[in-house]
Design a protein around this motif. Sequence first.
Motif, PDB file in Angstrom:
ATOM      1  N   PHE A 171      -4.251  -3.942  -3.986  1.00  0.00           N
ATOM      2  CA  PHE A 171      -5.546  -3.352  -3.699  1.00  0.00           C
ATOM      3  C   PHE A 171      -6.400  -3.322  -4.959  1.00  0.00           C
ATOM      4  O   PHE A 171      -6.024  -2.738  -5.973  1.00  0.00           O
TER       5      PHE A 171
ATOM      6  N   LEU B  77      -6.032  -7.689  -0.274  1.00  0.00           N
ATOM      7  CA  LEU B  77      -4.787  -7.324   0.401  1.00  0.00           C
ATOM      8  C   LEU B  77      -4.257  -8.433   1.298  1.00  0.00           C
ATOM      9  O   LEU B  77      -3.318  -8.210   2.067  1.00  0.00           O
TER      10      LEU B  77
ATOM     11  N   VAL C 141       0.837  -1.208   0.000  1.00  0.00           N
ATOM     12  CA  VAL C 141       0.000   0.000   0.000  1.00  0.00           C
ATOM     13  C   VAL C 141       0.869   1.254   0.000  1.00  0.00           C
ATOM     14  O   VAL C 141       0.643   2.194  -0.778  1.00  0.00           O
TER      15      VAL C 141
ATOM     16  N   LEU D  12      -7.552   3.590   4.650  1.00  0.00           N
ATOM     17  CA  LEU D  12      -6.327   3.854   3.891  1.00  0.00           C
ATOM     18  C   LEU D  12      -6.260   5.321   3.476  1.00  0.00           C
ATOM     19  O   LEU D  12      -5.181   5.907   3.376  1.00  0.00           O
TER      20      LEU D  12
END
Length: 290
Positions: free
Chosen positions: A148, A141, A26, A168
């Motif tokens: 993602f 994830l 991420v 996020l």
Amino acid sequence: MTKRQRHKVGIFSRDGDANYKWLIVVLQTMLQNIVGEVIPVYISNNVRSFVNGLSQSTFAIVYHTKKRGRLNIANVTDSLYDQELEDLSRELGKENVIVLVDDVEDSSYTNRRRIFEEQRLDTYASELIVISEREKESSNLNGANPRFSQSPISSQMQDDYDSIADKLQVLRRIIEKAPHNNAGFNDYAESSSVSSHGSMSKGPGHSEVNPSDSFKSYGDESVQSSHKPGSDPRTSLIPSSHPVSIDVTKNNEMKKDQRNRKKDKILFGSIIGLIILLIIVLIIVLSVTL
């Protein structure tokens, strides 16, 4: 135009980086316009490893997984990160430190607030983000190759997908706002004041943090949505030079509760209708047989 200075994000944990591979992905992909480097730091009895990781970081995430069995982060019996949180906050500034708890069953705002308050995490961290395994599953994830997805893997997981997308985005917002403070030392040899991860001296670039100046939690009204009506807030998770925030978990949970109540009403109405139908059939049968 001045180029945006990107943070060096240290992930400090007593767990191996295989547990938070998804978080590294991420940070390196979805937040690459504000994160220049990700530094996994394994916390052990090796003080040098911790100090070296801290000295390289401008922003810190303390990672803890529920797979350890307990949410004993700080200020509780057998807590795992009291000293590390204190050191990180002192050297980088409280606004540059967050805690991320992973793999919980209940990742709701209510549970997040309970943990945050009971363990007094606001003493050293600006935010607590709580993630469930189902949320990670909904957005692809989890597993060995986390990426993602731009939509939930199934329609039944829409709420979980919206929830992790919100969280996020909160992570993005906090890192964007965090100042670029470096730790007050350059390497382990120069940090002679460090003893068992403690008593680190303040160095240049360090800013004092007033608890009242810390960032609001992702359920507070201060995290406001700035996307246009009708637009998809998840598109802001794609690297962009324009910071985009969303109305986060608290509102999302309210919508979820409304949907659940609507489903309950439909189910209740169906049951009542079925009972009435059975009564009518019974009356007809009795009238014919009598």
